[in-house]
Design an enzyme around this catalytic site. Sequence first.
Site, mmCIF file in Angstrom:
data_model
loop_
_atom_site.group_PDB
_atom_site.id
_atom_site.type_symbol
_atom_site.label_atom_id
_atom_site.label_comp_id
_atom_site.label_asym_id
_atom_site.label_seq_id
_atom_site.Cartn_x
_atom_site.Cartn_y
_atom_site.Cartn_z
ATOM 1 N N HIS A 71 -3.166 1.194 6.662
ATOM 2 C CA HIS A 71 -2.809 2.039 5.519
ATOM 3 C C HIS A 71 -3.652 3.310 5.576
ATOM 4 O O HIS A 71 -4.806 3.301 6.000
ATOM 5 C CB HIS A 71 -3.059 1.280 4.214
ATOM 6 C CG HIS A 71 -2.463 1.956 3.014
ATOM 7 N ND1 HIS A 71 -3.078 3.013 2.391
ATOM 8 C CD2 HIS A 71 -1.313 1.724 2.333
ATOM 9 C CE1 HIS A 71 -2.328 3.411 1.371
ATOM 10 N NE2 HIS A 71 -1.250 2.642 1.325
ATOM 11 N N GLY A 127 1.130 8.255 -4.305
ATOM 12 C CA GLY A 127 0.524 8.398 -5.621
ATOM 13 C C GLY A 127 0.566 9.792 -6.201
ATOM 14 O O GLY A 127 -0.072 10.061 -7.214
ATOM 15 N N LYS A 133 -3.593 -2.604 -4.007
ATOM 16 C CA LYS A 133 -4.816 -1.867 -3.687
ATOM 17 C C LYS A 133 -6.001 -2.484 -4.458
ATOM 18 O O LYS A 133 -6.059 -3.694 -4.627
ATOM 19 C CB LYS A 133 -4.623 -0.375 -3.959
ATOM 20 C CG LYS A 133 -3.380 0.186 -3.249
ATOM 21 C CD LYS A 133 -3.229 1.668 -3.367
ATOM 22 C CE LYS A 133 -1.966 2.137 -2.651
ATOM 23 N NZ LYS A 133 -1.819 3.600 -2.657
ATOM 24 N N GLU A 145 4.651 5.887 5.477
ATOM 25 C CA GLU A 145 4.145 6.423 4.221
ATOM 26 C C GLU A 145 3.545 7.807 4.454
ATOM 27 O O GLU A 145 2.402 7.917 4.919
ATOM 28 C CB GLU A 145 3.073 5.500 3.625
ATOM 29 C CG GLU A 145 3.602 4.179 3.107
ATOM 30 C CD GLU A 145 2.600 3.503 2.183
ATOM 31 O OE1 GLU A 145 3.003 3.059 1.108
ATOM 32 O OE2 GLU A 145 1.408 3.442 2.547
ATOM 33 N N GLU A 153 -5.230 4.880 3.446
ATOM 34 C CA GLU A 153 -6.500 4.803 2.730
ATOM 35 C C GLU A 153 -7.563 4.078 3.549
ATOM 36 O O GLU A 153 -8.756 4.360 3.418
ATOM 37 C CB GLU A 153 -6.283 4.131 1.370
ATOM 38 C CG GLU A 153 -5.489 5.012 0.425
ATOM 39 C CD GLU A 153 -4.769 4.273 -0.676
ATOM 40 O OE1 GLU A 153 -4.020 4.938 -1.420
ATOM 41 O OE2 GLU A 153 -4.929 3.035 -0.799
ATOM 42 N N ASN A 192 1.812 -3.165 -2.859
ATOM 43 C CA ASN A 192 0.397 -3.087 -2.495
ATOM 44 C C ASN A 192 -0.399 -2.775 -3.756
ATOM 45 O O ASN A 192 -0.343 -1.660 -4.266
ATOM 46 C CB ASN A 192 0.196 -2.009 -1.435
ATOM 47 C CG ASN A 192 -1.259 -1.842 -1.034
ATOM 48 O OD1 ASN A 192 -2.102 -2.679 -1.345
ATOM 49 N ND2 ASN A 192 -1.557 -0.753 -0.339
ATOM 50 N N SER A 232 5.398 7.088 -3.608
ATOM 51 C CA SER A 232 5.980 7.454 -4.898
ATOM 52 C C SER A 232 7.392 6.893 -5.094
ATOM 53 O O SER A 232 8.259 7.551 -5.682
ATOM 54 C CB SER A 232 5.978 8.989 -5.071
ATOM 55 O OG SER A 232 4.650 9.485 -5.089
#
Length: 250
Positions: free
Chosen positions: A93, A169, A11, A163, A95, A9, A209
């Site tokens: 996702h 991240g 992003k 996730e 985000e 991904n 990660s």
Amino acid sequence: MRRKLAAGNWKMNGLSAQLAEVEALCAAHPTPGVDILIAPPATLITPMVVTASTHPLAVAGQDCHAAQNGAHTGDISAAMLKDAGASHVILGHSERREDHNESDDDVRAKARAALAAGLKVVICIGETLEEREAANTLDILAGQLAGSLPDVLTGENTVIAYEPIWAIGTGKVPTLGQIGEVHDFIRTKLETRYGEGVARSMRLLYGGSVKPSNASDIFAVSNVDGALVGGASLKAEDFSGIIKALEDAV
């Protein structure tokens, strides 16, 4: 047997020059032993499809609207993604859920639209650090699975990506035991709702990660069929290391 999947991904990263990384990745894996999927920004979907035209690499959108068309400035429909050359779309996702206040109902509606348009869906679920520390992880994930997944789907057109939000991240990774507990739990929930045949054919990815140095250990965990990779998918060398680890785990 479920074919392993390495998904990247990008992003909101990537300009045309970064297609060179895709060329390098394809050259490094001319006949990959696993499926490879990359979700670039929408501006690069068609160029990436062209770049990988002689390679089995698949291209995904990062989101789609639930409507087929209409007055939705700035949005993109599933049919548009399909028309641009995408075969998959990532939905739900964290985000998107956080930055755009997407609910489970929103994700389910988008998934229905994507499947109707002939796209395969990668549906994301995951808990916050507060939910993990409160020992609510499995309850949170059960609710997301129940609310985000359409009633009708198959192992061929749907992938689930776990996730943990606190690991995306950050460099933090759940223990292998925690990853295994969640993936076994997801598989059991899918069996209860969709039956053993569908559940056993559906791929479950871990994301958060993932990097070449820890990929082998993660891929050895029960019911982990691959990874949804963020930053490490932007560089061919890093993503290649994860792909090789996944191929070794087959």
